[in-house]
Motif scaffolding. Structure first.
Motif, short mmCIF file in Angstrom:
data_model
loop_
_atom_site.label_atom_id
_atom_site.label_comp_id
_atom_site.label_asym_id
_atom_site.label_seq_id
_atom_site.Cartn_x
_atom_site.Cartn_y
_atom_site.Cartn_z
N GLY A 221 50.30 26.44 28.99
CA GLY A 221 49.23 25.63 28.42
C GLY A 221 48.14 26.44 27.76
N VAL A 222 46.95 25.84 27.69
CA VAL A 222 45.85 26.47 26.98
C VAL A 222 45.31 27.68 27.75
N TYR A 223 45.38 27.66 29.08
CA TYR A 223 44.91 28.81 29.84
C TYR A 223 45.81 30.02 29.61
N GLY A 224 47.10 29.82 29.66
CA GLY A 224 48.03 30.93 29.44
C GLY A 224 47.92 31.51 28.05
N SER A 225 47.78 30.62 27.04
CA SER A 225 47.72 31.11 25.67
C SER A 225 46.45 31.91 25.42
N THR A 226 45.30 31.40 25.89
CA THR A 226 44.05 32.14 25.67
C THR A 226 44.03 33.43 26.48
N PHE A 227 44.57 33.40 27.70
CA PHE A 227 44.59 34.60 28.54
C PHE A 227 45.40 35.71 27.90
N PHE A 228 46.62 35.39 27.49
CA PHE A 228 47.50 36.44 26.96
C PHE A 228 47.13 36.85 25.53
N MET A 229 46.59 35.93 24.75
CA MET A 229 46.17 36.32 23.41
C MET A 229 44.99 37.29 23.47
N LEU A 230 44.00 36.98 24.31
CA LEU A 230 42.84 37.86 24.41
C LEU A 230 43.20 39.21 25.03
N THR A 231 43.85 39.18 26.19
CA THR A 231 44.17 40.45 26.85
C THR A 231 45.26 41.21 26.10
N GLY A 232 46.19 40.49 25.47
CA GLY A 232 47.26 41.16 24.74
C GLY A 232 46.75 41.88 23.49
N PHE A 233 45.89 41.21 22.72
CA PHE A 233 45.32 41.87 21.55
C PHE A 233 44.43 43.03 21.96
N HIS A 234 43.72 42.89 23.07
CA HIS A 234 42.92 44.01 23.53
C HIS A 234 43.82 45.18 23.93
N VAL A 278 34.52 45.19 24.51
CA VAL A 278 35.35 43.98 24.47
C VAL A 278 35.96 43.71 25.85
N TRP A 279 36.38 44.77 26.52
CA TRP A 279 36.99 44.57 27.84
C TRP A 279 35.97 44.01 28.83
N LEU A 280 34.71 44.46 28.75
CA LEU A 280 33.70 43.89 29.63
C LEU A 280 33.57 42.38 29.41
N GLY A 281 33.61 41.96 28.13
CA GLY A 281 33.59 40.53 27.84
C GLY A 281 34.79 39.81 28.42
N LEU A 282 35.96 40.45 28.30
CA LEU A 282 37.17 39.85 28.86
C LEU A 282 37.07 39.73 30.38
N PHE A 283 36.62 40.79 31.02
CA PHE A 283 36.55 40.77 32.48
C PHE A 283 35.61 39.67 32.97
N ILE A 284 34.48 39.50 32.28
CA ILE A 284 33.50 38.51 32.71
C ILE A 284 33.97 37.09 32.43
N PHE A 285 34.41 36.81 31.19
CA PHE A 285 34.65 35.43 30.78
C PHE A 285 36.10 34.97 30.96
N VAL A 286 37.05 35.91 31.04
CA VAL A 286 38.44 35.52 31.23
C VAL A 286 38.85 35.63 32.70
N TYR A 287 38.46 36.71 33.36
CA TYR A 287 38.89 36.94 34.74
C TYR A 287 37.91 36.42 35.78
N TRP A 288 36.62 36.65 35.57
CA TRP A 288 35.63 36.43 36.63
C TRP A 288 35.08 35.01 36.66
N LEU A 289 34.46 34.57 35.57
CA LEU A 289 33.78 33.27 35.57
C LEU A 289 34.77 32.10 35.46
#
Length: 289
Positions: A221-234, A278-289
């Motif tokens: 779904g939308v969580y998987g797509s946003t998670f892998f697109m953001l972390t994958g491109f990073h 960019v990774w700090l943003g990912l860690f905060i908004f994708v993994y943490w919050l």
């Protein structure tokens, strides 16, 4: 007097390279990788072949283009004007990368704050999607499989420590270069590369854990797509940055760069710090919050 005249003559001349195929080749490689990714995500044949071809062309392009620039730099073709052009060029390139990731962060924000809550408060929500609420993470109302989100205080926290540490080591290496301490330069640049490669290894393990243990996939779904697109491109950007760091490391071993003339090193350091932020943003908004 003759040396001053020579310097003025060098600065008055702007080095214009011969036409080269590397920019269009780089664009073609990125297009092949994107097209291959679309094929893979839609189950069409030839997707992985397209991705592999794109990666090979990209590596070849980088090898040849870096070689041309290194030969021109070591041949004394670059002066003050070229240095200013390189700085502006790298600044605009990083700005374009900021906009690239801003799009994906914007999509994540819109999904979390607008789309999912709106779908959960529709008038006939219970008839359309019984039990669907506005919680996050959410795969969306039509995704029936169970999955577990990736927690922040495990592998992602380890990767955060690795990448932030690499930002420190590349800064120390830069300071050592400006002080002409070649030994410290090589040591801490090696540490930076090692930390970056370790980050990629941990991320690969994290993806395997997500697929096998959490049922978290690109198709979740939308969580998987946003998670892998953001972390994958990073992760792709970290890979490119590690390649550039390796090239710079090889140049340091060859005795290149001077305390007052080393923009190639600075450019890679800028890029690496961008990857850290960019990774700090990912860690905060994708993994943490």
């Amino acid at each position: 007097m003759a040396q001053g005249a020579s310097t003025q003559a060098r600065q008055a001349h702007y080095a214009v390279p011969q036409p080269m195929p590397w920019p269009i080749m780089g664009s073609a490689s990125l297009f092949l990788m994107a097209l291959g990714g679309v094929f893979v995500m839609n189950g069409a044949s030839g997707g992985w072949a397209g991705i592999a071809a794109g990666v090979m062309i990209l590596l070849y392009m980088m090898f040849r283009w870096f070689g041309d620039v290194i030969r021109e730099s070591e041949g004394g073709k670059y002066g003050r004007w070229e240095d200013v052009s390189f700085r502006w060029g790298m600044s605009w390139f990083i700005f374009s990368e900021v906009m690239f990731f801003a799009v994906f962060f914007g999509a994540l924000f819109w999904v979390r704050v607008m789309s999912v809550p709106d779908l959960a408060t529709l008038e006939h929500n219970e008839l359309l999607w019984p039990g669907f609420t506005s919680h996050w993470p959410s795969a969306g109302p039509s995704f029936a499989e169970k999955f577990s989100p990736m927690g922040a205080w495990g592998l992602p926290a380890i990767n955060t420590l690795l990448l932030l540490s690499s930002g420190v080591t590349v800064t120390i290496a830069h300071y050592a270069l400006k002080e002409n301490n070649r030994g410290m330069l090589k040591l801490f640049l090696f540490f930076t590369i090692a930390l970056g490669v370790t980050f990629l290894g941990v991320q690969a393990y994290e993806y395997g854990h997500a697929y096998s243990d959490l049922n978290l996939k690109l198709s979740t779904g939308v969580y998987g797509s946003t998670f892998f697109m953001l972390t994958g491109f990073h992760g792709f950007h970290v890979t490119v940055g590690a390649i550039m760091l390796t090239v710079i490391f090889a140049r340091c071993l060859a005795g290149h760069f001077k305390p007052d003339h080393h923009f190639a090193f600075e450019a890679v350091a800028w890029y690496w710090h961008f990857v850290d932020v960019v990774w700090l943003g990912l860690f905060i908004f994708v993994y943490w919050l």
